[in-house]
Design an enzyme around this catalytic site. Structure first.
Site, PDB file in Angstrom:
ATOM      1  N   ASP A 130       0.801  -1.228   0.000  1.00 19.01           N
ATOM      2  CA  ASP A 130       0.000   0.000   0.000  1.00 19.01           C
ATOM      3  C   ASP A 130       0.831   1.275   0.000  1.00 19.01           C
ATOM      4  O   ASP A 130       1.985   1.293   0.421  1.00 19.01           O
ATOM      5  CB  ASP A 130      -0.971   0.013   1.193  1.00 19.01           C
ATOM      6  CG  ASP A 130      -0.280  -0.167   2.544  1.00 19.01           C
ATOM      7  OD1 ASP A 130       0.742  -0.884   2.615  1.00 19.01           O
ATOM      8  OD2 ASP A 130      -0.755   0.414   3.537  1.00 19.01           O
ATOM      9  N   GLU A 172      -0.681  -2.024   5.162  1.00 22.40           N
ATOM     10  CA  GLU A 172       0.217  -2.007   6.322  1.00 22.40           C
ATOM     11  C   GLU A 172       0.099  -0.687   7.066  1.00 22.40           C
ATOM     12  O   GLU A 172       0.316  -0.615   8.270  1.00 22.40           O
ATOM     13  CB  GLU A 172       1.674  -2.234   5.868  1.00 22.40           C
ATOM     14  CG  GLU A 172       2.674  -2.397   7.000  1.00 22.40           C
ATOM     15  CD  GLU A 172       3.097  -1.088   7.645  1.00 22.40           C
ATOM     16  OE1 GLU A 172       3.244  -1.041   8.885  1.00 22.40           O
ATOM     17  OE2 GLU A 172       3.270  -0.091   6.913  1.00 22.40           O
ATOM     18  N   GLU A 173      -0.261   0.362   6.321  1.00 20.26           N
ATOM     19  CA  GLU A 173      -0.168   1.721   6.869  1.00 20.26           C
ATOM     20  C   GLU A 173      -1.357   2.132   7.725  1.00 20.26           C
ATOM     21  O   GLU A 173      -1.329   3.203   8.319  1.00 20.26           O
ATOM     22  CB  GLU A 173      -0.031   2.743   5.725  1.00 20.26           C
ATOM     23  CG  GLU A 173       1.217   2.574   4.861  1.00 20.26           C
ATOM     24  CD  GLU A 173       2.481   3.065   5.540  1.00 20.26           C
ATOM     25  OE1 GLU A 173       2.416   3.462   6.720  1.00 20.26           O
ATOM     26  OE2 GLU A 173       3.530   3.046   4.889  1.00 20.26           O
ATOM     27  N   HIS A 175       7.617   8.534   4.707  1.00 18.96           N
ATOM     28  CA  HIS A 175       6.372   9.303   4.836  1.00 18.96           C
ATOM     29  C   HIS A 175       6.584  10.792   4.531  1.00 18.96           C
ATOM     30  O   HIS A 175       5.770  11.620   4.895  1.00 18.96           O
ATOM     31  CB  HIS A 175       5.718   9.130   6.221  1.00 18.96           C
ATOM     32  CG  HIS A 175       5.306   7.714   6.510  1.00 18.96           C
ATOM     33  ND1 HIS A 175       4.336   7.377   7.434  1.00 18.96           N
ATOM     34  CD2 HIS A 175       5.719   6.530   5.991  1.00 18.96           C
ATOM     35  CE1 HIS A 175       4.199   6.055   7.469  1.00 18.96           C
ATOM     36  NE2 HIS A 175       5.037   5.519   6.607  1.00 18.96           N
TER      37      HIS A 175
END
Ligand code: NI
Length: 399
Positions: free
Chosen positions: A86, A144-145, A369
């Site tokens: 993702d 996962e995020e 990020h």
């Protein structure tokens, strides 16, 4: 006869032949990012790519995840390799030719690279099916995020059934490209979250005596919460309490009714994990009570901490040294970041490795990020070589 040395040599040759393909996959995924639980085109791309590789049995456990299994011709253990797929809701600020084509979505954590590496691994191992001793399951995990994450869901769907060991990696921007970090034992923290609303009594800003000011009380709460770690936790125990939101008020002459505070608690130790939120609530209760306010408190547990199996870590450290040389191996410190790879480690011994992706000269220096996050693409081949060497070793194919 296959010796560790000859295998390493042929391994580098094999992964190097796959290099352009792996980079092309990564760039395709990078240009078409999809955020957690919405990986529709991403998972279709993965499933289509896997379907074209002979020897793989491909299933879709959930709407946006893909699992492929390769059964070797010879008996042996079953190893799981996990990639997360993702992207993040971030607008990319890089000017690279493969930049995101989707406004407000970006592969800013390197999961595009993880996916490309494990597609490369599936290709490589499928070509060795005739002499493969055992079975390899490739897990392309969605989300996962975003808590509760995709890993737990896949475990519930049985993707870890029959697995002897599980491995995974993260391309890692704090570490220079060319190095691989392994952490024995606790490696990544449990990323829990909290929310607190302080309920006062609003009114005219010129008459504070008629109000219970949630902003003034909230400021005291924030200050006091920062003392939980510094004053009540053993300095040798890693804990983070970060307050990341403080929202209150609408204009300059109104004292609002309430103030909203939220943030994250990061721990490794299960006792502290249970204890710290309780201490925080006790402080909030005490401060709000002292000033005549009320509060609402919600604590949400996140992923479990990533804890690498020490024996398996030692084994994989030897694999890194044999494959790349001792200077490649980096004894990393644990990080307070979280990862749902931990869900697989509840089912089988597992190791999550950190593959260096930083390149100072090329300006690839931004943290995960960040809107300018990128990877040194040479790390893709290093990651692939690592996973291939590790899988062969765990299948017992280097002896
Ligand atoms: Ni990540």
């Amino acid at each position: 006869m296959v010796t560790p040395e000859s295998l390493t040599e042929s391994l580098a040759g094999a992964t190097s032949a796959l290099k352009p393909q792996v980079i092309a996959w990564r760039r395709h995924l990078h240009q078409h990012p999809e955020v957690a639980f919405q990986e529709v085109a991403t998972s279709k791309f993965i499933a289509d790519t896997l379907a074209a590789i002979p020897g793989l049995a491909v299933i879709r456990p959930t709407a946006t995840s893909v699992v492929a299994e390769l059964r070797g011709a010879l008996p042996g253990p079953t190893i799981a390799v996990r990639a997360d797929i993702d992207a993040l809701p971030i607008h990319e600020e890089n000017a690279v030719e493969y930049r995101s084509t989707v406004d407000g979505a970006m592969h800013a954590c390197g999961h595009d690279g993880h996916t490309a590496i494990v597609l490369g691994l599936a290709t490589l191992l499928a070509s060795r099916q005739a002499d493969l001793t055992g079975c390899v399951r490739f897990i392309f995990q969605h989300a996962e995020e975003l808590s509760p994450g995709g890993a737990e869901e896949l475990v519930e769907h049985g993707v870890m059934e029959g697995i002897d060991q599980v491995i995974g990696l993260h391309l890692w921007s704090p570490v220079p490209c060319g190095r691989i970090g392994l952490i024995s034992g606790p490696a990544m923290a449990a990323p829990d979250t909290f929310q607190c609303t302080i309920i006062g009594a609003g009114g005219h800003a010129a008459a504070p005596q008629q109000t219970v000011d949630p902003i003034a009380i909230g400021a005291q709460v924030v200050t006091a919460l920062h003392q939980v770690v510094s004053r009540s936790v053993d300095p040798l125990d890693p804990v983070v309490v970060s307050i990341t939101q403080f929202v209150a008020g609408t204009t300059f002459n109104v004292i609002p009714n309430s103030a909203y505070i939220a943030g994250t608690i990061r721990t490794f130790d299960p006792v502290l994990r249970a204890d710290v939120p309780q201490r925080m609530e006790r402080i909030i209760r005490g401060v709000t009570e002292a000033f005549g306010a009320k509060y609402e408190w919600t604590y949400e547990p996140g992923y479990r901490p990533v804890v690498n199996d020490p024996a398996l870590t030692e084994r994989l450290a030897a694999v890194v040294e044999r494959t790349f040389g001792a200077e490649t191996l980096l004894d990393l410190r644990p990080t307070m970041g979280g990862e749902d790879f931990s869900a697989y480690q509840q089912q089988a011994p597992g190791v999550f490795a950190f593959v260096g992706a930083r390149n100072e000269e090329a300006g690839i220096i931004h943290p995960h990020h960040h809107p300018r996050f990128d990877i040194d693409e040479r790390s893709l081949d290093i990651g692939l070589q690592y996973l291939a060497a590790a899988t062969f070793d765990l299948l017992g194919m280097t002896v």
